[in-house]
Design an enzyme around this catalytic site. Structure first.
Site, PDB file in Angstrom:
ATOM      1  N   GLU A 149      17.516  89.850  73.248  1.00  0.00           N
ATOM      2  CA  GLU A 149      17.197  90.765  74.009  1.00  0.00           C
ATOM      3  C   GLU A 149      17.085  92.221  73.014  1.00  0.00           C
ATOM      4  OE1 GLU A 149      20.229  91.617  76.845  1.00  0.00           O
ATOM      5  OE2 GLU A 149      20.149  89.502  77.451  1.00  0.00           O
ATOM      6  N   CYS A 197      34.329  88.437  71.980  1.00  0.00           N
ATOM      7  CA  CYS A 197      34.970  89.543  73.039  1.00  0.00           C
ATOM      8  C   CYS A 197      34.702  89.241  74.414  1.00  0.00           C
ATOM      9  CB  CYS A 197      34.213  90.622  72.671  1.00  0.00           C
ATOM     10  SG  CYS A 197      34.441  91.030  70.814  1.00  0.00           S
ATOM     11  N   CYS A 234      32.184  90.715  77.112  1.00  0.00           N
ATOM     12  CA  CYS A 234      31.013  90.895  76.495  1.00  0.00           C
ATOM     13  C   CYS A 234      29.859  89.582  76.857  1.00  0.00           C
ATOM     14  CB  CYS A 234      30.790  91.080  75.107  1.00  0.00           C
ATOM     15  SG  CYS A 234      29.063  91.152  74.196  1.00  0.00           S
ATOM     16  N   CYS A 271      24.444  94.342  76.972  1.00  0.00           N
ATOM     17  CA  CYS A 271      24.215  93.451  75.786  1.00  0.00           C
ATOM     18  C   CYS A 271      24.476  92.128  76.289  1.00  0.00           C
ATOM     19  CB  CYS A 271      25.041  93.781  74.495  1.00  0.00           C
ATOM     20  SG  CYS A 271      26.046  92.598  73.804  1.00  0.00           S
TER      21      CYS A 271
HETATM   22  N1  SAH Z   1      28.715  92.979  67.678  1.00  0.00           N
HETATM   23  C1  SAH Z   1      28.487  94.731  67.485  1.00  0.00           C
HETATM   24  C2  SAH Z   1      27.315  95.378  68.153  1.00  0.00           C
HETATM   25  C3  SAH Z   1      26.771  94.908  69.577  1.00  0.00           C
HETATM   26  S1  SAH Z   1      27.958  95.084  70.967  1.00  0.00           S
HETATM   27  C4  SAH Z   1      29.742  95.415  68.234  1.00  0.00           C
HETATM   28  O1  SAH Z   1      30.595  94.677  68.860  1.00  0.00           O
HETATM   29  O2  SAH Z   1      30.031  96.396  67.821  1.00  0.00           O
HETATM   30  C5  SAH Z   1      27.514  96.793  71.228  1.00  0.00           C
HETATM   31  C6  SAH Z   1      28.676  97.609  72.126  1.00  0.00           C
HETATM   32  O3  SAH Z   1      28.626  96.838  73.402  1.00  0.00           O
HETATM   33  C7  SAH Z   1      30.023  97.260  71.617  1.00  0.00           C
HETATM   34  O4  SAH Z   1      30.653  98.466  71.517  1.00  0.00           O
HETATM   35  C8  SAH Z   1      30.719  96.340  72.546  1.00  0.00           C
HETATM   36  O5  SAH Z   1      32.063  96.068  72.441  1.00  0.00           O
HETATM   37  C9  SAH Z   1      30.028  96.772  73.768  1.00  0.00           C
HETATM   38  N2  SAH Z   1      29.909  96.092  75.135  1.00  0.00           N
HETATM   39  C10 SAH Z   1      29.904  94.608  75.111  1.00  0.00           C
HETATM   40  N3  SAH Z   1      29.769  94.171  76.163  1.00  0.00           N
HETATM   41  C11 SAH Z   1      30.017  95.514  77.095  1.00  0.00           C
HETATM   42  C12 SAH Z   1      30.190  95.588  78.293  1.00  0.00           C
HETATM   43  N4  SAH Z   1      30.231  94.493  79.378  1.00  0.00           N
HETATM   44  N5  SAH Z   1      30.429  96.794  79.028  1.00  0.00           N
HETATM   45  C13 SAH Z   1      30.291  97.726  78.090  1.00  0.00           C
HETATM   46  N6  SAH Z   1      30.268  97.577  76.767  1.00  0.00           N
HETATM   47  C14 SAH Z   1      29.847  96.491  76.208  1.00  0.00           C
HETATM   48 FE1  SF4 Z   2      31.773  91.056  70.513  1.00  0.00          FE
HETATM   49 FE2  SF4 Z   2      29.725  91.144  72.115  1.00  0.00          FE
HETATM   50 FE3  SF4 Z   2      29.852  92.673  69.767  1.00  0.00          FE
HETATM   51 FE4  SF4 Z   2      29.590  89.972  69.698  1.00  0.00          FE
HETATM   52  S1  SF4 Z   2      28.209  91.270  70.607  1.00  0.00           S
HETATM   53  S2  SF4 Z   2      31.094  91.390  68.380  1.00  0.00           S
HETATM   54  S3  SF4 Z   2      31.006  89.172  71.479  1.00  0.00           S
HETATM   55  S4  SF4 Z   2      31.132  92.747  71.743  1.00  0.00           S
END
Ligand code: SAH
Ligand code: SF4
Length: 350
Positions: free
Chosen positions: A90, A115, A118, A333
């Site tokens: 995406e 995570c 996510c 994301c």
């Molecule tokens: N992997 C990297 C970058 C991609 S995620 C990272 O984790 O930093 C980008 C951001 O979106 C991160 O801060 C992540 O924790 C957040 N994120 C992921 N899922 C989410 C959700 N459901 N609601 C809000 N933020 C979210």
């Molecule tokens: Fe965590 Fe999602 Fe970022 Fe991967 S993309 S590190 S699972 S928040």
């Protein structure tokens, strides 16, 4: 067919020389690709027609196929792309009232970090993207914007995947964004879940690129429950790497904090965070949770968000609420892909 975006200026010069083209041709074509951002070889009007035809026959402009697109009320565009091997990724384009146009791009198909809140983490790891696949996501949006007379101004590596788990390709893509596409380094942000050795390595790259750390909790027990990687790189190690980063680069660091009602939005977490970050040159971005299918949690209510920020302010830790963009189109994301996969499964199950 070769994707022209994967060729360096040198490689392109070599190819055109083999075709018997004059020396200036490569630079001319390069300008069409990355400055004028043409969407087809036919748009490159000052190239001779036979050359344009040959380019169309032998090369492609990119390798990403749009699988699905959604446009939100606020103008946010979300794309699901299919890669040549079938993997789905995406990218999101966000428009702001000022002239900012920000592309949010993916660095992996899926993610291995798991995570819990996510959508990408919930689907697991597909594969690393190549530097070209990362770079091209920005080029495609830059091209679309150019058509309506706008410029892509910012790029954030905050889509699917963990950029520092795919360090070499992510950094190579960032270098191309700066050198080929002309995006200012200060207008690029890499977001990481906190891979400590890579944060240290990144500090020594000598780049002006911004760094964001996904923190989400200020005690190890809480953080490990949300972000499994915290067991490997606990908060003390992470913060120590962040302090070195600020010291080495002289730059401010950002922390991302997804607020989950009743979980990490408590006064206790706010005080722990204030104490943890007090005195560090940083900024906290607070983002209310985007609910996902695989996680039972709700976004925090505005009153709790404000209370959280007020507590941080008492530690002189600056924090702002990030506006959620494209909320009506699953712009979090991994959410669009999750939806498409689910739909695919239910179709095949019928
Ligand atoms: N992997 C990297 C970058 C991609 S995620 C990272 O984790 O930093 C980008 C951001 O979106 C991160 O801060 C992540 O924790 C957040 N994120 C992921 N899922 C989410 C959700 N459901 N609601 C809000 N933020 C979210
Ligand atoms: Fe965590 Fe999602 Fe970022 Fe991967 S993309 S590190 S699972 S928040």
């Amino acid at each position: 067919m070769i994707d022209i975006y994967t060729l360096s200026l040198e490689a392109l010069s070599k190819k055109l020389a083999e075709w018997g083209e004059p020396r200036f041709r490569a630079k001319q074509l390069w300008t069409w690709l990355y400055d004028k951002r043409a969407a087809s070889f036919d748009d490159m009007t000052d190239l001779p027609k036979p050359l344009r035809d040959r380019l169309s026959r032998e090369l492609t402009l990119g390798s990403l196929t749009v699988e699905m697109e959604q446009i939100a009320k606020d103008g946010t565009i979300k794309r699901l792309y299919r890669l040549l091997d079938g993997q789905l990724i995406e990218s999101v384009l966000m428009e702001y009232d000022d002239d900012r146009r920000t592309a949010c791009i993916s660095t992996q198909a899926g993610c291995a970090m798991g995570c819990v809140f996510c959508a990408t983490g919930q689907m697991g790891f597909g594969r690393h993207l190549t530097a070209d696949e990362i770079f091209e996501q920005a080029v495609v949006f830059a091209r679309d914007l150019e058509k309506r007379g706008e410029r892509l101004s910012n790029v954030v590596l905050m889509g699917m995947g963990e950029p520092f788990h795919n360090y070499e390709a992510s950094l190579a893509a960032v270098r191309r964004l700066i050198h080929d596409l002309g995006i200012g380094a200060r207008h690029i942000t890499i977001s990481t879940v906190g891979l400590v050795p890579m944060i240290r390595r990144f500090a020594d790259e000598g780049l002006q690129v911004k760094l964001a750390i996904s923190l989400h909790a200020a005690t190890d027990t809480e953080r490990s429950a949300l972000l499994p990687i915290n067991r490997r790189y606990p908060l003390a190690d992470l913060l120590s790497a962040c302090r070195s980063y600020v010291q080495t680069t002289g730059r401010r660091i950002s922390f991302e904090w997804t607020l989950i009602h009743g979980s990490n939005d408590t006064p206790e977490q706010a005080h722990a965070l204030g104490a943890l970050l007090s005195g560090l040159m940083c900024h906290v971005n607070v983002i209310p949770l985007n609910p996902t299918a695989g996680f039972e949690g709700d976004p925090s209510a505005p009153a709790r968000i404000n209370a959280f920020i007020d507590i941080l302010a008492s530690y002189d830790v600056p924090a702002t609420v990030r506006i959620r963009r494209g909320i009506d189109i699953d712009a979090g994301c991994g959410q669009l892909k999750a939806k498409v996969l689910k739909r695919g499964n239910s179709v095949s199950g019928e």
